[in-house]
Design a protein around this motif. Sequence first.
Motif, PDB file in Angstrom:
ATOM      1  N   VAL A 134      -6.795   8.156  -0.317  1.00  0.00           N
ATOM      2  CA  VAL A 134      -6.442   6.808   0.109  1.00  0.00           C
ATOM      3  C   VAL A 134      -5.206   6.851   1.009  1.00  0.00           C
ATOM      4  CG1 VAL A 134      -4.888   6.284  -1.830  1.00  0.00           C
ATOM      5  CG2 VAL A 134      -6.192   4.454  -0.753  1.00  0.00           C
ATOM      6  N   LYS A 135      -5.148   5.984   2.004  1.00  0.00           N
ATOM      7  CA  LYS A 135      -4.030   5.952   2.949  1.00  0.00           C
ATOM      8  C   LYS A 135      -2.990   4.911   2.529  1.00  0.00           C
ATOM      9  CE  LYS A 135      -6.809   7.403   6.927  1.00  0.00           C
ATOM     10  NZ  LYS A 135      -6.229   8.776   6.905  1.00  0.00           N
ATOM     11  N   VAL A 136      -1.735   5.175   2.872  1.00  0.00           N
ATOM     12  CA  VAL A 136      -0.652   4.236   2.612  1.00  0.00           C
ATOM     13  C   VAL A 136      -0.198   3.647   3.947  1.00  0.00           C
ATOM     14  CG1 VAL A 136       1.112   6.062   2.675  1.00  0.00           C
ATOM     15  CG2 VAL A 136       1.596   3.890   1.521  1.00  0.00           C
ATOM     16  N   TYR A 137       0.030   2.333   3.964  1.00  0.00           N
ATOM     17  CA  TYR A 137       0.394   1.650   5.207  1.00  0.00           C
ATOM     18  C   TYR A 137       1.785   1.030   5.163  1.00  0.00           C
ATOM     19  CZ  TYR A 137      -4.484   2.205   6.500  1.00  0.00           C
ATOM     20  OH  TYR A 137      -5.723   2.732   6.797  1.00  0.00           O
ATOM     21  N   GLY A 138       2.376   0.917   3.964  1.00  0.00           N
ATOM     22  CA  GLY A 138       3.694   0.319   3.880  1.00  0.00           C
ATOM     23  C   GLY A 138       4.267   0.420   2.485  1.00  0.00           C
ATOM     24  N   GLU A 149      -4.675   1.433   1.456  1.00  0.00           N
ATOM     25  CA  GLU A 149      -6.032   1.190   1.950  1.00  0.00           C
ATOM     26  C   GLU A 149      -6.833   0.460   0.874  1.00  0.00           C
ATOM     27  OE1 GLU A 149      -9.820   3.960   3.468  1.00  0.00           O
ATOM     28  OE2 GLU A 149      -7.953   4.870   2.765  1.00  0.00           O
ATOM     29  N   LEU A 150      -7.532  -0.598   1.260  1.00  0.00           N
ATOM     30  CA  LEU A 150      -8.326  -1.367   0.301  1.00  0.00           C
ATOM     31  C   LEU A 150      -9.659  -0.683   0.050  1.00  0.00           C
ATOM     32  CD1 LEU A 150      -8.759  -3.936  -1.394  1.00  0.00           C
ATOM     33  CD2 LEU A 150      -9.727  -5.002   0.664  1.00  0.00           C
ATOM     34  N   ILE A 237     -15.669   8.260  -1.516  1.00  0.00           N
ATOM     35  CA  ILE A 237     -14.767   8.371  -2.662  1.00  0.00           C
ATOM     36  C   ILE A 237     -13.359   8.693  -2.153  1.00  0.00           C
ATOM     37  CG2 ILE A 237     -14.354   9.472  -4.883  1.00  0.00           C
ATOM     38  CD1 ILE A 237     -17.025   8.046  -4.727  1.00  0.00           C
ATOM     39  N   LYS A 238     -12.353   7.967  -2.671  1.00  0.00           N
ATOM     40  CA  LYS A 238     -10.965   8.148  -2.249  1.00  0.00           C
ATOM     41  C   LYS A 238     -10.076   8.418  -3.472  1.00  0.00           C
ATOM     42  CE  LYS A 238     -11.610   6.473   2.121  1.00  0.00           C
ATOM     43  NZ  LYS A 238     -11.086   6.974   3.399  1.00  0.00           N
ATOM     44  N   LEU A 239      -9.355   9.526  -3.450  1.00  0.00           N
ATOM     45  CA  LEU A 239      -8.394   9.807  -4.517  1.00  0.00           C
ATOM     46  C   LEU A 239      -7.174   8.905  -4.358  1.00  0.00           C
ATOM     47  CD1 LEU A 239      -8.435  13.717  -4.577  1.00  0.00           C
ATOM     48  CD2 LEU A 239      -9.833  12.123  -5.905  1.00  0.00           C
ATOM     49  N   THR A 240      -6.661   8.393  -5.472  1.00  0.00           N
ATOM     50  CA  THR A 240      -5.486   7.521  -5.423  1.00  0.00           C
ATOM     51  C   THR A 240      -4.586   7.788  -6.620  1.00  0.00           C
ATOM     52  OG1 THR A 240      -4.792   5.217  -5.105  1.00  0.00           O
ATOM     53  CG2 THR A 240      -6.520   5.620  -6.729  1.00  0.00           C
TER      54      THR A 240
END
Length: 268
Positions: A134-138, A149-150, A237-240
């Motif tokens: 998963v990406k972080v934006y802020g 990321e939603l 699938i996204k690891l978070t």
Amino acid sequence: MEKVRMRPSPIPAVTCYNFDAENTDEISFKRGSKVFVKNKNTGDKDYYLIEVDGKEGLAPVSFLQADGGEAPPTVKKDEISGTTKLGGGTFSDVFEVTWKKEKYAFKKYKEQLDFSKALQEAKLINSLDHKNIVKVYGICEKPVALLLELCEGKHLADLWKDDNDTFNPPLRIILIWARQIAEGLWYMHNRDLPICHADIKPQNCMLKEIPCTKHYSTEDSDKCSQCGNQRLSRLSIKLTDFGLSKVWENRASNTVAKKGYNYLLKTF
């Protein structure tokens, strides 16, 4: 100890414990110090050569935490709107929010968490660039939270709820999901300073799209023609949740893990 060769590109890291040097070739530091790993091949797998405030010395690998270096942009609470709770856990609650006219996940930490801990996690995620992470934006300081990321499909554990007893996907689909998880972990474990997630479970494996859990006997497109949701085999699938992540330098375990990865990655 024999003098070691310097690395041309030092690796940024942060110390996660206090350390008092006992030998002349070691170096002392405080928890939270920003350091650079100069050399991993010191002749002792448990120690790296690091630089702290312009001084060099050996430090225990287990005392170092990967540092993403750059933090994501700062987000203010009044810039966010439309908070809808998606779920929560022991340390945080997650909301769907709107920021700059786009939808994101807002991971709000419980009050007892220090901002520096959230910043550390934000930097770590920001240093990772993989389709299955998963990406972080802020990052927000008041309240302490991350803008992520939603993932509209929530997480893997949601697929096996008590009210969905009929859900029984074939093994090939489960292997497709396992491959994606393995690829994300492979990427993390094969960095110059390997990172261990340390909390892999279905709740931390997010589904980017809303899944079709009723009509998966036949699949001929990305979307189900009956419900319009994503086919199971086409899910991303996204690891978070990297709050417990740390540097991993267990070579024996690493060898075993790589064998498992190779099996999964060659299956399809």
